[in-house]
Every structure is written in structure tokens, then in C-alpha cells.
Scaffold this motif. Structure first.
Motif, PDB file in Angstrom:
ATOM      1  N   LEU A 106       0.817  -1.215   0.000  1.00  0.00           N
ATOM      2  CA  LEU A 106       0.000   0.000   0.000  1.00  0.00           C
ATOM      3  C   LEU A 106       0.854   1.270   0.000  1.00  0.00           C
ATOM      4  O   LEU A 106       0.574   2.190  -0.787  1.00  0.00           O
ATOM      5  CB  LEU A 106      -0.998  -0.011   1.157  1.00  0.00           C
ATOM      6  CG  LEU A 106      -2.050  -1.133   1.089  1.00  0.00           C
ATOM      7  CD1 LEU A 106      -2.921  -1.111   2.334  1.00  0.00           C
ATOM      8  CD2 LEU A 106      -2.887  -1.038  -0.172  1.00  0.00           C
ATOM      9  N   PRO A 107       1.909   1.371   0.824  1.00  0.00           N
ATOM     10  CA  PRO A 107       2.756   2.569   0.739  1.00  0.00           C
ATOM     11  C   PRO A 107       3.421   2.720  -0.635  1.00  0.00           C
ATOM     12  O   PRO A 107       3.563   3.834  -1.141  1.00  0.00           O
ATOM     13  CB  PRO A 107       3.805   2.353   1.837  1.00  0.00           C
ATOM     14  CG  PRO A 107       3.139   1.450   2.818  1.00  0.00           C
ATOM     15  CD  PRO A 107       2.283   0.529   1.975  1.00  0.00           C
ATOM     16  N   GLY A 108       3.799   1.602  -1.247  1.00  0.00           N
ATOM     17  CA  GLY A 108       4.396   1.670  -2.579  1.00  0.00           C
ATOM     18  C   GLY A 108       3.426   2.231  -3.604  1.00  0.00           C
ATOM     19  O   GLY A 108       3.803   3.044  -4.461  1.00  0.00           O
ATOM     20  N   HIS A 109       2.174   1.810  -3.516  1.00  0.00           N
ATOM     21  CA  HIS A 109       1.185   2.324  -4.455  1.00  0.00           C
ATOM     22  C   HIS A 109       0.789   3.759  -4.134  1.00  0.00           C
ATOM     23  O   HIS A 109       0.460   4.528  -5.043  1.00  0.00           O
ATOM     24  CB  HIS A 109      -0.019   1.387  -4.536  1.00  0.00           C
ATOM     25  CG  HIS A 109       0.337   0.101  -5.201  1.00  0.00           C
ATOM     26  ND1 HIS A 109       0.889   0.044  -6.465  1.00  0.00           N
ATOM     27  CD2 HIS A 109       0.262  -1.180  -4.775  1.00  0.00           C
ATOM     28  CE1 HIS A 109       1.127  -1.204  -6.793  1.00  0.00           C
ATOM     29  NE2 HIS A 109       0.758  -1.975  -5.774  1.00  0.00           N
ATOM     30  N   ALA A 110       0.849   4.144  -2.870  1.00  0.00           N
ATOM     31  CA  ALA A 110       0.609   5.557  -2.528  1.00  0.00           C
ATOM     32  C   ALA A 110       1.696   6.423  -3.170  1.00  0.00           C
ATOM     33  O   ALA A 110       1.396   7.484  -3.741  1.00  0.00           O
ATOM     34  CB  ALA A 110       0.587   5.742  -1.006  1.00  0.00           C
ATOM     35  N   SER A 111       2.922   5.975  -3.128  1.00  0.00           N
ATOM     36  CA  SER A 111       4.020   6.710  -3.776  1.00  0.00           C
ATOM     37  C   SER A 111       3.821   6.739  -5.289  1.00  0.00           C
ATOM     38  O   SER A 111       4.057   7.769  -5.933  1.00  0.00           O
ATOM     39  CB  SER A 111       5.363   6.070  -3.451  1.00  0.00           C
ATOM     40  OG  SER A 111       5.639   6.178  -2.081  1.00  0.00           O
TER      41      SER A 111
END
Length: 153
Positions: A140-145
Motif C-alpha cells: 500500500l505505501p508503494g502504491h501511494a508513492s
């Protein structure tokens, strides 16, 4: 299980600005990123629900990379706001299921297949706890970035 990290990761994703810039070649646009997140979240919901139902869980990310399936999710969501709402509700469902499971259920090995760019990245059991931790801390943090990078400068 403390689902706060998972809640926080979904909240941070929801707080990303709406990205409309063209993605780099070979990358997804914002709609397809949201559709991918919807599909990986749905797969985690499916695994958690299977554990709750006493059936055989699995976690397979192949559909979340399939172009027809991604296009279908974009179409049924209707618009970017619909995609965000879909992921928000799935995140709530996943957190509720995770909180309702026992530690024994969360620590049950789940056959797991993770793919990226058409390549198998991981093909062996992970516990549901590990799957959820991976979503909260990496996916999820990777896709937020990724979504933030699509915001026009």
C-alpha cells in the motif's frame, strides 16, 4: 491483531492527491493503480474470509496484473471516485475480518503466489498475518508513492 498499521496504510492511500499526469512508459495510470489495489485487497479479503469460514485459503496476485481484469474493475467502478470508494470499503472489510480472526487463524499458513511484471516473485506459504503486514508496510505505501508520482508538478 492490531490492525492500526493496516488502517493507517489504507488511510494514507486514500489521502493521496488525484493523479492525472501520464505515467512513465510501461506504468499504470492512476485508475489502473487503484484497480490493482482493489484486486490485491479483494484477494486478502478472500483469504481472511476463507479462514473465518474454515475453508482452504489462498492468496494469488495474478489477477491484479491482468489487463482485462484491471480494465473491468475500472469500468465497474465508474470513475476515479468510485475506485477510491471501492478500495476504502474493501480496506474497512479487510481490517474488520483481520480483527475478528483469532491469532491461530492469522498465523495459519496460506498458499501464496505473488507476481510482478509477469514474473513469479514468491510462491510458498505465508501466514495471513504476514500477508496483511506486507500490504500495510510495502504494497500500500508503494502504491501511494506511485499515485503521488502521477500528480502534475
Amino acid at each position: 491483531m492490531d490492525t492500526a498499521p493496516l488502517h493507517d496504510a489504507f488511510r494514507a492511500l486514500q489521502e493521496t492527491p488525484a493523479g492525472v499526469a501520464a505515467p512513465p512508459p510501461g506504468e499504470w495510470d492512476a485508475d489502473h493503480v487503484w484497480a490493482h489495489v482493489s484486486l490485491i485487497t479483494g484477494a486478502a479479503v478472500e483469504a481472511a474470509a476463507a479462514l473465518m469460514a474454515g475453508s482452504h485459503p489462498h492468496y494469488d496476485s495474478r489477477l491484479s496484473h491482468d489487463s482485462w481484469t484491471l480494465d473491468h474493475v475500472v469500468a465497474v467502478a465508474g470513475d476515479p471516485a468510485g475506485l477510491r470508494e471501492r478500495v476504502r470499503r474493501q480496506g474497512e472489510a479487510l481490517c474488520a475480518l483481520a480483527a475478528a480472526l483469532s491469532d491461530t487463524e492469522r498465523d495459519t499458513p496460506v498458499p501464496t503466489l505473488l507476481v510482478a511484471d509477469g514474473k513469479v516473485m514468491y510462491d510458498k506459504p505465508l501466514t495471513l498475518r504476514e500477508i496483511l503486514t506486507g500490504l500495510a508496510t510495502v504494497e500500500l505505501p508503494g502504491h501511494a508513492s506511485q499515485l503521488t508520482a502521477l500528480v502534475p508538478a
